[in-house]
Design an enzyme around this catalytic site. Sequence first.
Site, PDB file in Angstrom:
ATOM      1  N   CYS A 264       5.738  -5.126 -36.811  1.00 35.68           N
ATOM      2  CA  CYS A 264       4.713  -5.070 -35.765  1.00 35.68           C
ATOM      3  C   CYS A 264       3.694  -6.191 -35.900  1.00 35.68           C
ATOM      4  CB  CYS A 264       4.010  -3.712 -35.805  1.00 35.68           C
ATOM      5  SG  CYS A 264       3.230  -3.338 -37.405  1.00 35.68           S
TER       6      CYS A 264
ATOM      7  N   HIS B 216      -0.905  -1.862 -39.600  1.00 33.89           N
ATOM      8  CA  HIS B 216      -0.183  -1.874 -38.327  1.00 33.89           C
ATOM      9  C   HIS B 216      -1.146  -2.475 -37.309  1.00 33.89           C
ATOM     10  CE1 HIS B 216       2.029  -0.704 -34.734  1.00 33.89           C
ATOM     11  NE2 HIS B 216       0.871  -0.256 -34.263  1.00 33.89           N
TER      12      HIS B 216
END
Length: 262
Positions: free
Chosen positions: A105, A37
């Site tokens: 993301c 992430h």
Amino acid sequence: MAEEGYKVVLNVYDLSNGLARQLSTSFLGKPIEAIWHTGVVVYGNEYFFGGGIQSLPAGTTPYGRPVRVVELGETHIPREVFEDYLRDISPRYTAETYRLMTHNCNNFSNEVAQFLVGAGIPDYILNLPNEVMSSPMGPLIMPMIQNLESTLRSNAAPMATQFVPTSASVSVSAPPMPPPQKKPNSAAGSSESKKQEEEKKSEAAAKVGDSLGGARGKVQEEVMREFAAIMASGTLRASEAAALAMRRVMERHGDATTMQQS
């Protein structure tokens, strides 16, 4: 006078907290370094995609401490211009448009980095979905991914994904064993004996494939049940619930799966 420059860095997090590195070979059949992430840090804030474009003061996101900080460069774009840009692209980054494999993301961070400094984020982060899908387990986890994406869009608890067996995991009836014969002394008899041994090995391999296929299907269903239970509690966002569900199941099965691979 030149515009003031602003440092741009990429915060990189491992959503599996190290479990991907430890257990990915057992679960996927190939090593995966982490479940990445990312968020872009600039103007004192961290910008990331999670149910929409979000911004928090650097160091205060719910993802904790980054495992890596990658320096992307310096931008001379004023903060007001950058945030106007974010408003322009926000319709493309919503819960409805989120895709775990193709629009996540990390794709957001890559687009933002290109706008700010003219260069994207490291390839090893962007290539993670391809690494997962090219693994032996890739085709098996795709239904789970599609189910999870549907859940993210509808905010409903997912149904357990049905496991569709592959050709390697379909049980077949064993062929009848030939009647016992006297041990031949000829070369032809020796060849027949080798053939019977090969057939026995093939039957054993089929049974192993059936066992592994069933185990993988059960793991997949357990992940979906865990995810549904966590979402029902209403305490975590979907992305966090998905990571936690996978972590719990991996922790439960890690030792047994590692033994299978030994």
